[in-house]
Design an enzyme around this catalytic site. Structure first.
Site, mmCIF file in Angstrom:
data_model
loop_
_atom_site.group_PDB
_atom_site.id
_atom_site.type_symbol
_atom_site.label_atom_id
_atom_site.label_comp_id
_atom_site.label_asym_id
_atom_site.label_seq_id
_atom_site.Cartn_x
_atom_site.Cartn_y
_atom_site.Cartn_z
ATOM 1 N N ASN A 126 -41.633 -41.121 -17.899
ATOM 2 C CA ASN A 126 -41.452 -42.193 -18.876
ATOM 3 C C ASN A 126 -40.014 -42.135 -19.395
ATOM 4 O O ASN A 126 -39.494 -41.059 -19.682
ATOM 5 C CB ASN A 126 -42.441 -42.017 -20.025
ATOM 6 C CG ASN A 126 -42.499 -43.201 -20.977
ATOM 7 O OD1 ASN A 126 -42.956 -43.070 -22.097
ATOM 8 N ND2 ASN A 126 -42.053 -44.379 -20.558
ATOM 9 N N TYR A 135 -36.987 -53.864 -28.578
ATOM 10 C CA TYR A 135 -37.772 -52.678 -28.919
ATOM 11 C C TYR A 135 -37.183 -52.029 -30.160
ATOM 12 O O TYR A 135 -35.960 -51.911 -30.297
ATOM 13 C CB TYR A 135 -37.717 -51.708 -27.738
ATOM 14 C CG TYR A 135 -38.249 -50.318 -27.996
ATOM 15 C CD1 TYR A 135 -39.615 -50.079 -28.033
ATOM 16 C CD2 TYR A 135 -37.378 -49.254 -28.180
ATOM 17 C CE1 TYR A 135 -40.108 -48.796 -28.250
ATOM 18 C CE2 TYR A 135 -37.856 -47.963 -28.385
ATOM 19 C CZ TYR A 135 -39.221 -47.741 -28.423
ATOM 20 O OH TYR A 135 -39.702 -46.480 -28.644
ATOM 21 N N GLU A 140 -43.853 -48.678 -34.189
ATOM 22 C CA GLU A 140 -43.084 -48.929 -32.969
ATOM 23 C C GLU A 140 -43.406 -50.345 -32.511
ATOM 24 O O GLU A 140 -44.582 -50.699 -32.388
ATOM 25 C CB GLU A 140 -43.479 -47.916 -31.895
ATOM 26 C CG GLU A 140 -42.710 -48.039 -30.590
ATOM 27 C CD GLU A 140 -43.173 -47.029 -29.548
ATOM 28 O OE1 GLU A 140 -42.345 -46.558 -28.757
ATOM 29 O OE2 GLU A 140 -44.395 -46.706 -29.534
ATOM 30 N N TYR A 186 -42.619 -53.964 -29.983
ATOM 31 C CA TYR A 186 -42.117 -54.521 -28.733
ATOM 32 C C TYR A 186 -42.236 -56.052 -28.767
ATOM 33 O O TYR A 186 -43.300 -56.576 -29.104
ATOM 34 C CB TYR A 186 -42.953 -54.054 -27.544
ATOM 35 C CG TYR A 186 -42.903 -52.599 -27.167
ATOM 36 C CD1 TYR A 186 -42.108 -52.164 -26.108
ATOM 37 C CD2 TYR A 186 -43.693 -51.659 -27.831
ATOM 38 C CE1 TYR A 186 -42.096 -50.826 -25.725
ATOM 39 C CE2 TYR A 186 -43.687 -50.326 -27.454
ATOM 40 C CZ TYR A 186 -42.878 -49.914 -26.395
ATOM 41 O OH TYR A 186 -42.882 -48.602 -26.021
ATOM 42 N N GLU A 190 -37.809 -50.170 -20.105
ATOM 43 C CA GLU A 190 -38.673 -48.993 -20.121
ATOM 44 C C GLU A 190 -39.359 -48.859 -18.776
ATOM 45 O O GLU A 190 -39.830 -49.842 -18.199
ATOM 46 C CB GLU A 190 -39.718 -49.069 -21.234
ATOM 47 C CG GLU A 190 -40.642 -47.854 -21.265
ATOM 48 C CD GLU A 190 -41.481 -47.726 -22.530
ATOM 49 O OE1 GLU A 190 -42.263 -46.769 -22.629
ATOM 50 O OE2 GLU A 190 -41.331 -48.583 -23.432
#
Length: 356
Positions: free
Chosen positions: A76, A108, A117, A119, A208
């Site tokens: 990741n 992001y 968090e 997105y 990502e």
């Protein structure tokens, strides 16, 4: 052609070539390739790069708001350029995004107090995040419609170390690479769904990759601060039925394909029946009946499933995942094999306790 003119032409051509070479050398000299996690500023923009160390990834900071990335068989990683402090901006970007496997191209960022968090996803690879879990509705912005979700991460890495926190998502229904993202439209839509942000930390236009390979070449810019100009299918949308009475029951639900039928029942008597759409909606009925409250899924077949977010009884919320009675959940190899879920995959019912 006389010799003086010829010599001056050659000299001009040489000077032009040297100028171009110098520009290319300067651009290359300013580039910086990262292979381990770090943050900082480059070319007038904040950057963030994180990797779990799996596979191979190189993240190259180019001039201005541009970055390039290449990754192969990673675990990741995520990286991008943007701003050390996020907020309401008209974010412009352009470039290319070429994933092979699971990857996102997204605006992001993070907030603190609460730790969130978030997105705003414009494109993805083989898997569309976040997979259907936590769907709340839609928001229309910048020429497209985005699906809104909330998911939770438990004991996972964050900007505050290993923590449990929520993720907020806006995922564009049709992929694109390039355009404007008006962040204020998404923040306002999230708030309308009860998703509150805290104090802004960084915000970047990020690539990502997760257990995948690929490449990207993205240039981000700032179109200035944004004001709200969006529409959302929010919790105010409702349809109602029922015979009237002193108890008001609201059911918030959706189907996965549309056309799913649910019935609200009190003490095993039918109060109202509704046909669901794929957007989370409020359905309201009133009754004088007393006893146990259930919401039943009655027309399972094909890919039809039902998600009941919660019910409200005279304004008091009862969350589906808090209920131990669910005969419609498919779990442990059978219908009715589990509990404490918003989902019904089979004909069955969720029980919500008794009326007041």
């Amino acid at each position: 052609m006389n010799g003086i003119f010829r010599r001056s032409t050659v000299a001009g051509t040489l000077l032009s070539a040297l100028t171009c070479a110098a520009a290319l050398w300067t651009s290359a000299a300013n580039a910086q390739t990262l292979t381990s996690s770090q943050t900082g500023t480059h070319g007038g923009y904040y950057y963030s790069f994180w990797t779990d160390g799996g596979g191979s990834v190189s993240f190259t900071l180019q001039s201005g708001g541009r970055y390039t990335s290449q990754w192969s068989n990673v675990g990741n990683w995520v990286g991008g350029k943007g701003w050390q402090t996020g907020g309401r901006r008209n974010v412009t970007y352009s470039g290319s995004f070429n994933p092979s496997g699971n990857s996102y191209l997204a605006l992001y960022g993070w907030t603190t107090n609460p730790l969130v968090e978030y997105y705003i996803v414009d494109s993805w690879g083989t898997w569309r995040p976040p997979g259907g879990e936590g769907y709340l509705g839609t928001v229309t912005s910048d020429g497209g419609t985005y699906d809104v979700y909330r998911t939770q991460r438990v004991n996972q890495p964050s900007i505050e170390g290993t923590r449990t926190f929520y993720q907020y998502w806006s995922v564009r229904q049709q992929k694109r690479v390039g355009g404007t993202i008006t962040t204020g439209n998404h923040f306002d839509a999230w708030r309308s769904y009860g998703l509150n942000l805290g104090t802004f930390n960084y915000m970047v236009m990020a690539t990502e990759g997760y257990q995948s390979s690929g490449s990207s070449d993205i240039t981000v810019g700032d179109g200035g601060s944004s004001s709200s100009s969006s529409s959302s299918s929010s919790s105010s949308s409702s349809s109602s039925s029922g015979g009237g009475g002193s108890k008001t029951i609201l059911v918030r639900a959706r189907g996965t394909v549309g056309g799913e039928s649910i019935s609200l029942r009190v003490n095993n008597s039918n109060v109202a029946t509704w046909t669901l759409s794929t957007s989370m909606q409020n359905y309201t009925a009133t009754t004088n009946l007393s006893g146990g409250i259930t919401v039943a899924f009655t027309n399972d077949g094909g890919n039809r499933d039902v998600q009941v977010d919660y019910i409200q009884v005279n304004g008091q919320t009862r969350q589906s995942e808090a209920q131990t009675y669910n005969t419609g959940l498919y779990a442990n190899g059978s219908c009715g094999g589990g509990s404490n879920s918003e989902w019904m995959h089979c004909n069955g019912a969720i029980g919500y306790g008794d009326t007041p």
